[in-house]
Structures are given as structure tokens and as C-alpha cells.
Design an enzyme around this catalytic site. Structure first.
Site, PDB file in Angstrom:
ATOM      1  N   TRP A 119       0.834  -1.213   0.000  1.00 39.81           N
ATOM      2  CA  TRP A 119       0.000   0.000   0.000  1.00 39.81           C
ATOM      3  C   TRP A 119       0.864   1.256   0.000  1.00 39.81           C
ATOM      4  O   TRP A 119       0.392   2.352  -0.263  1.00 39.81           O
ATOM      5  CB  TRP A 119      -0.966  -0.001   1.194  1.00 39.81           C
TER       6      TRP A 119
ATOM      7  N   LYS B 212       2.581  -0.175  16.279  1.00 40.76           N
ATOM      8  CA  LYS B 212       3.777  -0.143  15.435  1.00 40.76           C
ATOM      9  C   LYS B 212       3.893   1.181  14.676  1.00 40.76           C
ATOM     10  O   LYS B 212       4.964   1.744  14.542  1.00 40.76           O
ATOM     11  CB  LYS B 212       3.716  -1.298  14.431  1.00 40.76           C
TER      12      LYS B 212
ATOM     13  N   GLU C  38       0.492  -3.255  12.515  1.00 39.55           N
ATOM     14  CA  GLU C  38       0.530  -4.721  12.345  1.00 39.55           C
ATOM     15  C   GLU C  38       0.743  -5.496  13.642  1.00 39.55           C
ATOM     16  O   GLU C  38       0.671  -6.723  13.653  1.00 39.55           O
ATOM     17  CB  GLU C  38       1.653  -5.089  11.360  1.00 39.55           C
TER      18      GLU C  38
HETATM   19  C1  BGC Z   1       4.704  -1.900   7.497  1.00 37.78           C
HETATM   20  C2  BGC Z   1       3.701  -1.860   6.370  1.00 37.78           C
HETATM   21  C3  BGC Z   1       4.419  -1.540   5.082  1.00 37.78           C
HETATM   22  C4  BGC Z   1       5.547  -2.525   4.835  1.00 37.78           C
HETATM   23  C5  BGC Z   1       6.365  -2.186   3.611  1.00 37.78           C
HETATM   24  C6  BGC Z   1       5.789  -2.909   7.167  1.00 37.78           C
HETATM   25  O1  BGC Z   1       6.762  -2.892   8.151  1.00 37.78           O
HETATM   26  O2  BGC Z   1       4.090  -2.248   8.701  1.00 37.78           O
HETATM   27  O3  BGC Z   1       2.728  -0.883   6.613  1.00 37.78           O
HETATM   28  O4  BGC Z   1       3.537  -1.572   4.016  1.00 37.78           O
HETATM   29  O5  BGC Z   1       6.403  -2.531   5.940  1.00 37.78           O
HETATM   30  O6  BGC Z   1       6.940  -0.935   3.733  1.00 37.78           O
END
Ligand code: BGC
Length: 730
Positions: free
Chosen positions: A332, A581, A474
Site C-alpha cells: 500500500w 507499530k 501490524e
Molecule cells: C509496514 C507496512 C508496510 C511494509 C512495507 C511494514 O513494516 O508495517 O505498513 O507496508 O512494511 O513498507
């Protein structure tokens, strides 16, 4: 404003991070800022966009091409490699106005010193071409050898991706053709060498021989050198894959031969001009704060270097073209963090990014089907065709070494909303509705269908809910009614309704459309959107968040038993606390800020920020954006700078559990841009008109940039208390 960054001296432990910081690229390839003599243990990479391979059960990841930059000094039988050999001085430099990497190393040999200078660029004009200039200056008379060629022993995280690397010599060219494991795709690298006719030099580099061994093809140059004289040669390197064209080998050979004819200086000149053109549209001027201006434009340099201008349908990976981390997958990050930069400065690139999503709709529909849903469920980690590279076990437990069940792939459903958001924003800012007929409208409707099939209604309730999801944060998995997700899903329904209402329909489709319209209208109306608490003004991130342990980020960190331990998941130190996070509610508030009073914005900003680990580089810019919207530019500033400097410092987090995640951070770069343009300058659309609203931080005298809107170019100039948005000629 200084457009160069430098690294003085050599510290082996910094080499990996510097590979990212000194990256050069042209969207087709990214060349890590490692040294020419590096072999695979030092993580050199010529990382390719849009081509992937998988070996066994390892992660599917993008390819690193055979390394045509490989060059080492060989003096009295010893190979000189900075990591192993004594040196007197070493500097690395990146001219980020023009995407040029330089190094200069003074090696100490038995008879004296040899200075090795190189300069290289990945041509912005021809995306398949790299040019390298090598200069030697010895301090003594004698013999020096140089080994230079193509190293097919590439660095892979989950490789080796090449089943074979065939090397060879044809006339004045050397070449390596590698075949991938999974689909037998080919990557062909060719190299032409030019030794310019300079008095003495030709005679010095008289002897050339070529050797092929273990996936490498190398030329040996023998030089009879004179003290303090300089000796220069050039390499022209082409990279093509069998996905580019059927004649990939012929075109690769042709390209380097032509490049050699045209010469290094001519190629460099056109490359620099191309960069100048880009900056004439995209440079952001900040008077009164050089540090911010440099960090911001350095971020934009990275976005330019990874923009897929060679394609009409391709996106950008979360770590750009800095290597194979995050599987070279598209998240995203692209639509929600990087898109605005391209929308405002080069809308054609924005279109290419969105076309990638439209063209991977089939993959998204297949994913929805696999989980028993309707419509389009976009891949959390999208590769070609929309294949979801995210595994069910995406983190390794540091204690047991066992893969941990994670739910990013199956529960981070907000990814489809990002696709819808991107398409709608593109239409809003470019007015180019063709994208809708080119599949954009269908994509939006399919995303809405997906969410419709996920809605839950309790028998006794009127409202619709979304259960068992992961929001942007996350660390908290499988939650109900994540505020960000629910609000974005409502946005998706509304976008679909708008399209269905606007579309002229044929009779056969009318019945289906009426049904969809009714369904989506009902969904948009009844979908539960968490609201600010009446007493505190806080929006609960998800059902039950308020009941979690309220403890500081530091305290949670203190509970770690291992520095690389994963904070989320079933047993993570953060999972049962309010520590998050990355920006979550605040990300939602940034997107829908007009729906809240400034007081509510501020309360949520102040509540969530101390509870945010900022464990993702996507986080800081959302706090700077909302701080700007609360009229607090000075509070926004440190978050802005953190985003702008994501790749200038030590490179941020390098590990998630036992997984190496180092690389560049284009989403943070995009976030820094958004903060400057939409935060500090307050650029926004008001009744279809571009407006700016100054909120400059301390010390900023003016902020100046150009943006494109509905095909016209605008100059935006913002001072402390005045904003001008003026239509200008190109
Ligand atoms: C983040 C995500 C992100 C991904 C790639 C992860 O650590 O929590 O939101 O899309 O990294 O950058």
C-alpha cells in the site's frame, strides 16, 4: 543547497547501509552503492524491476543481474579489495542532482600507492545502459593489472536464482546470459570496453586477455605505468531480460556498441540533462533551512530513481530497487505514500503505477476467490500478475527459529482500499477519466464487491461491521472494526457508488447495476465508523483497544528478551498493550481531516503519538501531516525530518525477527514530500480549485515548488503568512 553526499573513510560494518544510501537507479534497475571490487558477500546488486524468481520454498524475490561493474586491481599477484586491503584514504560521493556515484580510494601496494577513481551512472535516457569510468593514478613506475568484467555470482537472499550463467566473448564484447530457476527467464548482460586514445595511455594498456570461469567473464588489462600519470578506461554495460523483448541479446549487444561509439561524456551529458528536466518540475525550494531542503530533495532523488518510466504498467516495490528485501513486492506504500509526488510532478508515472493495479485485477479476484469472498482482494505483497508473495509465516521466531503464523496476507484487507484511493485521486488531480474506461472503474467496483462480501451484521444490530482484520498497525492482529480500515472501506463504497451513478449503461447491465448501487449505498450508510469518544475525543483504534495495558513504548521495549524479537503476533511484547507499530487512527485522520474539528485531530495526535513505536518508516509522516493540520508546524517538523532522512542516516531497522529488511524507504520519501507540499504549504483542492495555506515551521522563509493539476502547471510559493498558487507556462 549541496547536491552531493559524501562518506569519508571505510568501515566494513557500514557497507550494507551505504549500499542503500548511495543507490543510483533509473526505474529499470537500481545499483547499490557498493564498490566495484565487491563480491556477493558484500551485498552488491544491480536490482531489476518487475522480474522475479523462486527457488524451492524460499521467498519469491526480484532478480539481481550479473554484475557488470566488477573491477579489481591486481598488483603483484594480489587482488585489491577495500574490505580486505590496507588503504590510505577512501571517499564515496553521490551527486543526487544527477544520479552519479563516485568513489576514490588510495590503495597501498608494495611499491607505493595506487589511486582508484570510478564514476558511474544508470542512464536515465536509455534504461538498459550503465556507464562506468575507471581511472588509476599510481605513485610509482611499474606494472599494474586490472581485472574487469561481469560477475555472475550474484548476491541473493533466497537464491541462487540462476540455474546457469553462460559467459562468452564475441568480438569486442563480453557477455553473460543467466537463466532463472522458476520460469527459465533470461537476463543478458553485455559489456564493451573503451580505452581512449590518449598519448601514452594506449601503449600502457596494451595487453588484454579474457577469461571465463565460474559464472564470470573477465578481462585482464596489463598496464605499464609511470608515476603520477593517470590511466582511464570506460565500460558500457547493457542489461536486458527476455521479458523486455524477444531480441534481448541482439539489442543488448547493439546498445553497448552504440554507447561506445557515442562515448562516455556524450552519454553523461544527456543523462544529466534528463535529470535537470526532472528537477525543473519537481525541486522543492526551502529558504531558511538547508538541512530540510537537502534531505527532502534527496528523498525525491530516490523516488525519481525508482520510477518505472520504461513501462506503462508497473509499480514500485516497498524497498524500491535497493535489493531483494520485502521480496521486491508492491505494498500500500505506493498508493498511500508515494503516489502524490508523481501525481503532482509526473502524472504519467502515477498512471503507470495505477495501471499495474488495474492489470493485476485478475490476481486480486483470484485471491478473493481463494478465501471465499467476492470481488478483488489485492495482494498484500504484490508481484507480477498480482501474485501475493506474502507467506502465511512471514516472520521467524528468534527463539525457536521456527516460522510464526502471521496474518498480513489474509487479514490486511485495507490494501484494496488503497488501490481505489489511488485511482480516485488520480482522476481528481488529472481529470484523465480514461483510466476508468481502461479498467479503473471495474477495479473499483470489484474492490467494493469484495468488501461487501466481508460485511458482518449481528441479528439484533442495524450496523455493518468488519471483523478479524489487521489495520496499518501490524502488531495487533485479527481485530474487529479497525477505524482506518472501516473508514477506507466506506470510501470504497462511496467511490463505487459515484461511478455507478455516473456511468451510462446499456439495458442488459442495468439490472445488475441497480442491485450493486442499492447494496453499496446500504453498505456505505450502515458501515460502522468508530467515532471520537464523547468524553475524551479519542477514536478507538479497534474494538477493545481501550482495555489493553497502557504502558510506554520504552517499557514494552524493556520487556524484550532478544533485540530482534518480533513485537507483534500472538506472543509479541506489544500485542497485549496499547503500543502500536505505526500511525493508524492518525493515518485515517490525515485522509479525512475535514470531517473532524481541529481539537479532535489534536487530541488523537497527542494520544496516539506517545503510544507509537514508529517501527515502520511509514509512520512519522502521518504524524507530521496531522500536526500541520492542527496548525503545529514546529511539532510536525521533527517527524517530517525523520521521514526525509530515512535513507540519509543509518538506514533504519535492518531486521524483523531474523529476516533482513534493510533497503531504501521510498514511502518515507513520499511522506516527506506530502508533508512539505500538503502539510507545510497546505496545498489542497477547494471546490475544484488549488489552494495553499501556509503553516511554515520556524526558520523557513519560503517554500516554493511546482505542481501539475488538470494538465496545467502551477507555481506554489508560500511564505509565513502568504500563499500564492499561480498558473504558469511550461
Ligand atoms: C509496514 C507496512 C508496510 C511494509 C512495507 C511494514 O513494516 O508495517 O505498513 O507496508 O512494511 O513498507
Amino acid at each position: 543547497m549541496n547536491w552531493n553526499i559524501e562518506e569519508l573513510g571505510y568501515q566494513p560494518e557500514k557497507a550494507t547501509g551505504l549500499g542503500n544510501k548511495f543507490l543510483i537507479g533509473n526505474g529499470y534497475m537500481g545499483i547499490r552503492g557498493t564498490l566495484e571490487e565487491s563480491k556477493k558477500d558484500q551485498f552488491p546488486a544491480v536490482n531489476l524491476s518487475g522480474i522475479y524468481d523462486q527457488v524451492g520454498n524460499g521467498w519469491r524475490e526480484p532478480l539481481n543481474a550479473p554484475n557488470g561493474l566488477f573491477t579489481r586491481l591486481l598488483i603483484e599477484g594480489k587482488e585489491y579489495c577495500l574490505s580486505e586491503k590496507e588503504h590510505k584514504a577512501h571517499t564515496m560521493e553521490l551527486d543526487y542532482r544527477h544520479g552519479i556515484f563516485r568513489r576514490e580510494t588510495v590503495f597501498e601496494a608494495a611499491k607505493g600507492t595506487v589511486t582508484l577513481k570510478t564514476e558511474r551512472f544508470a542512464s536515465m535516457v536509455d534504461k538498459h545502459l550503465i556507464a562506468l569510468k575507471v581511472t588509476l593514478v599510481p605513485s610509482y613506475d611499474g606494472e599494474i593489472e586490472v581485472i574487469t568484467g561481469i560477475d555472475g555470482e550474484v548476491w541473493d537472499i533466497n537464491g541462487p536464482h540462476y540455474d546457469s550463467v553462460l559467459t562468452g566473448v564475441t568480438g569486442e564484447l563480453i557477455g553473460a546470459v543467466a537463466t532463472t530457476h522458476e520460469k527459465q527467464d533470461k537476463v543478458a548482460v553485455y559489456e564493451a570496453l573503451e580505452i581512449p586514445s590518449v598519448a601514452g595511455q594506449e601503449a600502457a594498456i596494451a595487453e588484454q586477455s579474457t577469461k571465463e570461469k565460474d559464472r564470470t567473464v573477465l578481462r585482464h588489462l596489463k598496464l605499464q605505468v609511470t608515476a603520477e600519470k593517470s590511466y582511464t578506461f570506460f565500460k558500457y554495460i547493457s542489461i536486458y531480460t527476455s521479458l523486455d523483448t524477444a531480441a534481448f541479446q541482439e539489442e543488448g549487444k547493439q546498445l553497448v556498441l552504440e554507447a561506445k561509439k557515442r562515448g562516455y561524456e556524450a552519454l553523461l551529458k544527456e543523462h544529466k540533462n534528463n535529470w535537470e528536466k526532472k528537477w525543473s518540475r519537481s525541486e522543492v525550494e526551502i529558504e531558511g533551512d538547508d538541512e530540510a531542503m537537502e534531505a527532502l530533495n534527496y528523498s525525491l532523488y530516490h523516488l525519481h530513481s525508482i520510477a518505472p518510466r520504461h513501462s506503462k504498467s508497473l509499480s514500485i516495490a516497498a524497498r524500491g530497487l535497493s535489493g531483494q528485501t520485502y521480496k521486491g513486492a508492491v505494498f500500500w506504500d505506493t498508493e498511500m505514500f508515494m503516489l502524490d509526488f508523481f501525481l503532482f510532478t509526473e502524472p504519467e508515472v502515477a498512471k503507470t503505477l495505477l495501471k499495474y493495479r488495474i492489470d493485476t485485477l485478475k490476481g486480486a479476484k483470484a485471491k478473493a476467490g481463494d478465501y471465499g469472498f467476492c470481488g478483488a482482494f489485492y495482494a498484500w505483497e504484490s508481484q507480477e500478475g498480482g501474485y501475493d508473495a506474502c507467506s502465511d509465516y512471514n516472520v521467524t521466531d528468534v527463539f525457536t527459529g521456527r516460522p510464526m503464523r502471521t496474518y498480513f496476507k489474509d487479514k490486511q484487507i485495507h490494501i484494496s482500499t488503497a488501490v481505489v484511493y489511488g485511482i480516485m485521486r488520480y482522476i481528481e488531480f488529472t481529470g484523465d477519466k480514461e483510466l476508468l474506461s481502461e479498467g479503473g472503474a471495474e477495479t473499483i467496483i470489484e474492490c467494493a464487491k469484495f468488501y461487501y462480501s466481508l460485511l458482518i451484521k449481528r441479528v439484533k444490530d442495524e450496523k455493518y461491521e468488519l471483523y478479524d482484520v489487521i489495520g496499518p498497525d501490524e502488531y495487533h492482529e485479527r481485530v474487529n472494526n479497525n477505524a482506518y480500515t472501516n473508514r477506507m472501506v466506506k470510501f470504497t463504497f462511496e467511490a463505487a457508488i459515484k461511478l455507478l451513478e455516473e456511468e451510462t449503461e446499456n439495458k442488459a447491465e442495468a439490472a445488475e447495476k441497480t442491485l450493486l448501487l442499492e447494496s453499496f449505498r446500504d453498505a456505505a450508510l450502515h458501515l460502522y465508523i468508530p467515532q471520537p469518544d464523547e468524553k475524551t475525543g479519542i477514536i478507538e483504534q479497534f474494538d477493545g483497544y481501550e482495555q489493553l495495558e497502557d504502558v510506554s513504548v520504552e517499557a514494552v521495549k524493556g520487556r524484550l528478551l532478544h533485540e530482534k524479537e518480533y513485537w507483534g503476533g500472538a506472543y509479541g511484547v506489544a500485542s497485549h498493550t496499547k503500543v502500536i507499530k505505526q500511525a493508524d487512527v492518525v493515518t485515517m485522520m490525515n485522509l479525512f481531516s475535514s470531517e473532524y474539528d481541529m481539537e479532535i485531530l489534536y487530541k488523537n495526535w497527542a494520544y496516539y503519538e506517545p503510544r507509537t513505536e514508529h517501527g515502520s518508516s511509514l509512520s512519522a509522516c502521518m504524524y507530521s501531516m496531522v500536526a500541520c493540520k492542527c496548525n503545529m508546524p514546529d511539532q510536525a517538523y521533527p517527524f517530517f525530518l525523520k521521514s526525509a532522512k530515512a535513507d540519509l542516516g543509518d538506514g533504519g531497522k535492518q531486521w524483523a525477527g531474523l529476516i533482513y529488511i534493510g533497503g531504501t524507504h521510498p514511502a518515507a520519501s513520499g511522506g516527506a514530500y506530502m508533508t512539505a507540499v500538503e502539510g507545510f504549504a497546505g496545498l489542497k483542492l477547494e471546490n475544484g480549485e488549488l489552494k495553499a495555506e501556509p503553516r511554515l515551521p520556524k526558520g523557513w522563509k519560503h517554500l516554493k515548488f511546482k505542481v501539475q493539476y488538470l494538465g496545467e502547471l502551477y507555481q506554489v510559493t508560500v511564505t509565513k503568512d502568504k500563499a500564492e498558487v499561480e498558473k504558469i507556462r511550461d
